[in-house]
Design a protein around this motif. Structure first.
Motif, PDB file in Angstrom:
ATOM      1  N   CYS A  59       0.841  -1.191   0.000  1.00 23.19           N
ATOM      2  CA  CYS A  59       0.000   0.000   0.000  1.00 23.19           C
ATOM      3  C   CYS A  59       0.878   1.245   0.000  1.00 23.19           C
ATOM      4  O   CYS A  59       2.086   1.157  -0.103  1.00 23.19           O
ATOM      5  N   LYS A  60       0.250   2.393   0.125  1.00 24.39           N
ATOM      6  CA  LYS A  60       0.964   3.665   0.163  1.00 24.39           C
ATOM      7  C   LYS A  60       1.151   4.116   1.603  1.00 24.39           C
ATOM      8  O   LYS A  60       0.308   3.866   2.458  1.00 24.39           O
ATOM      9  N   LEU A  61       2.251   4.809   1.850  1.00 23.01           N
ATOM     10  CA  LEU A  61       2.545   5.301   3.191  1.00 23.01           C
ATOM     11  C   LEU A  61       1.471   6.278   3.663  1.00 23.01           C
ATOM     12  O   LEU A  61       1.101   6.286   4.831  1.00 23.01           O
ATOM     13  N   TYR A  62       0.931   7.061   2.738  1.00 24.38           N
ATOM     14  CA  TYR A  62      -0.114   8.024   3.101  1.00 24.38           C
ATOM     15  C   TYR A  62      -1.351   7.312   3.653  1.00 24.38           C
ATOM     16  O   TYR A  62      -1.935   7.739   4.639  1.00 24.38           O
ATOM     17  N   SER A  63      -1.748   6.200   3.015  1.00 24.20           N
ATOM     18  CA  SER A  63      -2.937   5.482   3.483  1.00 24.20           C
ATOM     19  C   SER A  63      -2.685   4.834   4.845  1.00 24.20           C
ATOM     20  O   SER A  63      -3.597   4.740   5.667  1.00 24.20           O
ATOM     21  N   ILE A  64      -1.455   4.417   5.102  1.00 22.43           N
ATOM     22  CA  ILE A  64      -1.109   3.869   6.418  1.00 22.43           C
ATOM     23  C   ILE A  64      -1.225   4.965   7.474  1.00 22.43           C
ATOM     24  O   ILE A  64      -1.765   4.749   8.552  1.00 22.43           O
ATOM     25  N   ILE A  76       8.222   2.108  11.360  1.00 16.06           N
ATOM     26  CA  ILE A  76       8.171   2.694  12.695  1.00 16.06           C
ATOM     27  C   ILE A  76       7.029   3.701  12.707  1.00 16.06           C
ATOM     28  O   ILE A  76       6.951   4.582  11.857  1.00 16.06           O
ATOM     29  N   ILE A  77       6.127   3.537  13.666  1.00 13.13           N
ATOM     30  CA  ILE A  77       4.979   4.423  13.793  1.00 13.13           C
ATOM     31  C   ILE A  77       5.223   5.392  14.944  1.00 13.13           C
ATOM     32  O   ILE A  77       5.398   4.956  16.083  1.00 13.13           O
ATOM     33  N   PRO A  78       5.308   6.704  14.646  1.00  7.70           N
ATOM     34  CA  PRO A  78       5.575   7.671  15.723  1.00  7.70           C
ATOM     35  C   PRO A  78       4.380   7.852  16.646  1.00  7.70           C
ATOM     36  O   PRO A  78       3.270   7.595  16.286  1.00  7.70           O
ATOM     37  N   GLU A 106      10.241   9.272  10.293  1.00 10.09           N
ATOM     38  CA  GLU A 106      10.659   8.137  11.121  1.00 10.09           C
ATOM     39  C   GLU A 106      11.139   6.949  10.296  1.00 10.09           C
ATOM     40  O   GLU A 106      11.840   6.088  10.813  1.00 10.09           O
ATOM     41  N   ASN A 107      10.761   6.908   9.034  1.00 10.39           N
ATOM     42  CA  ASN A 107      11.097   5.769   8.182  1.00 10.39           C
ATOM     43  C   ASN A 107      11.969   6.218   7.018  1.00 10.39           C
ATOM     44  O   ASN A 107      11.593   6.105   5.853  1.00 10.39           O
ATOM     45  N   VAL A 108      13.153   6.713   7.349  1.00 14.19           N
ATOM     46  CA  VAL A 108      14.060   7.263   6.345  1.00 14.19           C
ATOM     47  C   VAL A 108      14.519   6.219   5.332  1.00 14.19           C
ATOM     48  O   VAL A 108      14.960   6.572   4.241  1.00 14.19           O
ATOM     49  N   GLY A 109      14.409   4.951   5.661  1.00 13.96           N
ATOM     50  CA  GLY A 109      14.828   3.899   4.747  1.00 13.96           C
ATOM     51  C   GLY A 109      13.826   3.587   3.650  1.00 13.96           C
ATOM     52  O   GLY A 109      14.102   2.802   2.750  1.00 13.96           O
ATOM     53  N   VAL A 110      12.650   4.203   3.699  1.00 16.84           N
ATOM     54  CA  VAL A 110      11.631   3.968   2.675  1.00 16.84           C
ATOM     55  C   VAL A 110      12.017   4.748   1.426  1.00 16.84           C
ATOM     56  O   VAL A 110      12.125   5.965   1.449  1.00 16.84           O
ATOM     57  N   ASP A 111      12.236   4.014   0.335  1.00 20.99           N
ATOM     58  CA  ASP A 111      12.674   4.653  -0.907  1.00 20.99           C
ATOM     59  C   ASP A 111      11.541   5.337  -1.660  1.00 20.99           C
ATOM     60  O   ASP A 111      11.728   6.375  -2.267  1.00 20.99           O
ATOM     61  N   ASN A 112      10.348   4.746  -1.609  1.00 17.98           N
ATOM     62  CA  ASN A 112       9.225   5.270  -2.378  1.00 17.98           C
ATOM     63  C   ASN A 112       7.983   5.235  -1.493  1.00 17.98           C
ATOM     64  O   ASN A 112       7.477   4.152  -1.194  1.00 17.98           O
ATOM     65  N   VAL A 113       7.484   6.400  -1.106  1.00 17.72           N
ATOM     66  CA  VAL A 113       6.326   6.461  -0.206  1.00 17.72           C
ATOM     67  C   VAL A 113       5.045   5.969  -0.879  1.00 17.72           C
ATOM     68  O   VAL A 113       4.062   5.722  -0.210  1.00 17.72           O
ATOM     69  N   GLY A 168      -3.926   7.202  12.070  1.00 15.19           N
ATOM     70  CA  GLY A 168      -4.154   8.493  12.713  1.00 15.19           C
ATOM     71  C   GLY A 168      -2.877   9.222  13.086  1.00 15.19           C
ATOM     72  O   GLY A 168      -2.827   9.906  14.106  1.00 15.19           O
ATOM     73  N   VAL A 169      -1.840   9.060  12.256  1.00 16.63           N
ATOM     74  CA  VAL A 169      -0.574   9.757  12.500  1.00 16.63           C
ATOM     75  C   VAL A 169      -0.279  10.690  11.328  1.00 16.63           C
ATOM     76  O   VAL A 169      -0.828  10.527  10.237  1.00 16.63           O
ATOM     77  N   SER A 170       0.574  11.649  11.561  1.00 15.77           N
ATOM     78  CA  SER A 170       0.951  12.598  10.524  1.00 15.77           C
ATOM     79  C   SER A 170       1.783  11.899   9.448  1.00 15.77           C
ATOM     80  O   SER A 170       2.721  11.164   9.744  1.00 15.77           O
ATOM     81  N   PHE A 171       1.426  12.139   8.187  1.00 15.43           N
ATOM     82  CA  PHE A 171       2.185  11.573   7.067  1.00 15.43           C
ATOM     83  C   PHE A 171       3.640  12.033   7.133  1.00 15.43           C
ATOM     84  O   PHE A 171       4.557  11.231   6.961  1.00 15.43           O
ATOM     85  N   ASP A 172       3.853  13.320   7.392  1.00 10.97           N
ATOM     86  CA  ASP A 172       5.217  13.859   7.453  1.00 10.97           C
ATOM     87  C   ASP A 172       6.037  13.192   8.551  1.00 10.97           C
ATOM     88  O   ASP A 172       7.209  12.874   8.347  1.00 10.97           O
TER      89      ASP A 172
END
Length: 57
Positions: A19-24, A55-57, A38-45, A29-33
């Protein structure tokens, strides 16, 4: 003087379907930004793969 102590609680989840990081972020209920930060290793959001830990902040 009153001091405020903030506790930062982070959780780690494993994605079970692609899925997409935005939908997660919306679903949890967390900020997309913050989620991206928190997940700097994600190459493609736009593509988060099943089995990928986040990692969920």
């Amino acid at each position: 003087m009153v001091q405020t102590l903030q506790l930062l609680v982070q959780k780690e989840i494993t994605v079970i379907i692609s899925c997409k990081l935005y939908s997660i972020a919306l679903r949890l209920g967390v900020s997309f930004d913050n989620l991206v930060r928190e997940n700097v290793g994600v190459d493609n959001v736009d593509v988060i793969y099943a089995g990928q830990p986040l990692i969920i902040p």
